[in-house]
Write an enzyme that holds these catalytic residues in place. Structure first.
Site, mmCIF file in Angstrom:
data_model
loop_
_atom_site.group_PDB
_atom_site.id
_atom_site.type_symbol
_atom_site.label_atom_id
_atom_site.label_comp_id
_atom_site.label_asym_id
_atom_site.label_seq_id
_atom_site.Cartn_x
_atom_site.Cartn_y
_atom_site.Cartn_z
ATOM 1 N N ARG A 194 -4.569 15.528 25.791
ATOM 2 C CA ARG A 194 -4.004 14.432 26.593
ATOM 3 C C ARG A 194 -5.045 13.316 26.710
ATOM 4 N NH1 ARG A 194 -7.437 14.239 29.893
ATOM 5 N NH2 ARG A 194 -6.471 12.417 30.834
ATOM 6 N N GLY A 195 -4.592 12.204 27.317
ATOM 7 C CA GLY A 195 -5.452 11.028 27.338
ATOM 8 C C GLY A 195 -5.085 10.210 26.108
ATOM 9 N N ARG A 222 5.518 12.025 23.670
ATOM 10 C CA ARG A 222 5.276 11.339 24.951
ATOM 11 C C ARG A 222 5.494 9.838 24.735
ATOM 12 N NH1 ARG A 222 0.061 12.900 28.252
ATOM 13 N NH2 ARG A 222 1.428 12.366 29.987
ATOM 14 N N GLN A 248 -5.808 15.927 36.953
ATOM 15 C CA GLN A 248 -6.755 15.592 35.870
ATOM 16 C C GLN A 248 -8.106 15.151 36.432
ATOM 17 O OE1 GLN A 248 -3.564 14.650 35.969
ATOM 18 N NE2 GLN A 248 -2.663 14.401 33.949
ATOM 19 N N ASP A 278 -2.889 3.617 29.406
ATOM 20 C CA ASP A 278 -2.057 4.148 28.321
ATOM 21 C C ASP A 278 -1.383 3.053 27.518
ATOM 22 O OD1 ASP A 278 -2.307 6.446 30.346
ATOM 23 O OD2 ASP A 278 -1.607 7.356 28.487
ATOM 24 N N ASN A 331 -1.014 3.183 33.653
ATOM 25 C CA ASN A 331 -1.973 4.294 33.671
ATOM 26 C C ASN A 331 -1.414 5.372 34.586
ATOM 27 O OD1 ASN A 331 -4.514 5.464 32.863
ATOM 28 N ND2 ASN A 331 -5.243 5.123 34.948
HETATM 29 O O1 MRU Z 1 -0.894 12.287 31.452
HETATM 30 P P1 MRU Z 1 -2.281 12.087 30.918
HETATM 31 O O2 MRU Z 1 -3.261 13.055 31.464
HETATM 32 O O3 MRU Z 1 -2.300 12.007 29.417
HETATM 33 O O4 MRU Z 1 -2.674 10.637 31.470
HETATM 34 C C1 MRU Z 1 -3.902 10.105 31.066
HETATM 35 C C2 MRU Z 1 -4.243 8.800 31.670
HETATM 36 O O5 MRU Z 1 -3.487 8.225 32.418
HETATM 37 C C3 MRU Z 1 -5.538 8.190 31.223
HETATM 38 O O6 MRU Z 1 -6.094 7.421 32.229
HETATM 39 C C4 MRU Z 1 -5.286 7.298 29.981
HETATM 40 O O7 MRU Z 1 -4.585 7.997 29.000
HETATM 41 C C5 MRU Z 1 -6.553 6.757 29.410
HETATM 42 S S1 MRU Z 1 -7.536 7.998 28.645
HETATM 43 C C6 MRU Z 1 -8.918 7.229 28.037
#
Ligand code: MRU
Length: 368
Positions: free
Chosen positions: A58-59, A101, A208, A249, A259
């Protein structure tokens, strides 16, 4: 297939790696952290899709790199020798991975870039196209590391030694291939003796911030304090925070950013207490085809993540209605600056991004 690894510092693991010999995409399963460190080998389209959907990887940047390696491995497995059949099957697999996603643009960005490799090399034998796809996926990963480091350098110019920094969710090394985005200034500062004090929001519902950000910063020797999401106003009101750094994101053309859910609350509170709010974003996260935040698709996730997932027993009445958007939009007027690998972008963002992409194109042309 998966294996639980030896006890070594979490920062020594690769978030996403390619094991070409064994046709595997190897990821560090982030749903198991911090209690167990487990590497998982993914082979099939279904396994890769599930790992992205279930947030094992993720991220935004890490999802992009995983998709690039994933589509390479799936392409490698296509038996067709003629380009048209190969390309049709490639696009089918690509669309499938892309559906895992919706919010992080890095997923489609990486997959489109891989598709372009096929199109640009259509006159080559399929075996040669597969080799080019492998090189392209490796380049995407290497670029991620360079880009995050550059974001760190630019971000570091915005803070001073001893500052308090607040971050939300995990935009750390675990969300990228190294350094992270929002954490990159923190890690570079740590190497240079800046002694930052970092506040990590726990980030409900999937934690997270607690499970990943607090874990990786602590493992790196950073002074990190975990807070619940509803405490950010208190630490800012106390004067403990000099800057907020978050990841994102998707950045819309007008500078609105999506985000992790809760980010816009932090931005609103930061504005109230005059704390600069910075969004760290590789240019791959800027989507000029999305005009404003209202045009960003926000992923909705299942109710059990809110009611049950990290608890020993349910923490809400059975059958209660749940609203669980995974991301929110921070309006551009709450953002002090967007930190990219090319520097810090300021409002008006359309104009800043136009110049940024002109500069990027001209630097890429010079390399050709
Ligand atoms: O649902 P996630 O854990 O994938 O969400 C991640 C985020 O919102 C992060 O802040 C974003 O992807 C940036 S990661 C460098």
């Amino acid at each position: 297939m998966s294996n639980t690894t030896q006890d070594k510092n979490i920062m020594a693991y690769e978030t996403v790696a390619l094991d070409d010999e064994n046709n595997a995409l190897v990821i560090l399963d982030q749903t198991k952290l911090p209690s167990s460190t487990k590497l998982v080998n993914l082979h099939t389209a279904q396994e890769i899709w599930d790992a992205i959907y279930l947030l094992k990887v993720r991220g935004a940047p890490a999802i992009g790199v995983a998709a690039a390696f994933g589509i390479y491995l799936l392409a490698k497995g296509i038996e067709a020798q003629d380009y048209d059949t190969f390309y049709r099957e490639f696009c089918r697999q690509k669309e499938y991975l892309n559906s895992a996603r919706p919010t992080a643009v890095n997923l489609s960005w990486a997959l489109n870039r891989m598709e372009q490799v096929c199109v640009d090399n259509k006159d080559l034998p399929v075996s040669e196209i597969k080799q080019r796809l492998k090189e392209a996926a490796i380049a995407i990963k290497e670029e991620d590391i360079r880009v995050c480091k550059a974001i760190g350098e630019h971000g570091l110019t915005l803070v001073k030694p001893g500052d308090g920094i607040l971050t939300h969710c995990n935009a750390g090394q675990l969300a990228t291939c190294k350094y992270g985005t929002a954490t990159a200034p923190i890690y570079l500062g740590q190497e240079r003796g800046y002694n930052f004090r970092v506040f990590a929001d726990e980030t409900r519902p999937l934690l997270q911030g607690a499970r990943l950000t607090a874990y990786e910063l602590q493992a790196s020797g950073v002074d990190v304090t975990l807070i619940c999401d509803n405490m950010s106003a208190t630490v800012m009101r106390n004067g403990w925070v000099n800057a907020v750094f978050v990841g994102c994101d998707r950045v819309a053309a007008n500078g609105d950013t999506a985000n992790k859910i809760g980010t816009s609350v932090v931005a609103t509170v930061a504005k109230r207490y005059n704390v600069p709010f910075y969004v760290c974003a590789p240019t791959s996260t800027i989507d000029m085809n999305t005009p404003t935040g209202a045009d960003i698709t926000i992923e909705q996730r299942p109710a059990h993540e809110v009611t049950d997932m990290w608890y020993e027993k349910p923490m809400a009445p059975a059958g209660v209605k749940v609203f669980n958007p995974a991301f929110d939009v921070t309006d551009h007027d709450l953002i002090t600056g967007i930190v990219t690998e090319y520097g810090v972008m300021r409002a008006p963002y359309e104009e800043s991004f136009r110049k940024l992409f002109e500069r990027k194109a001209s630097e890429e042309n010079k390399k050709l």
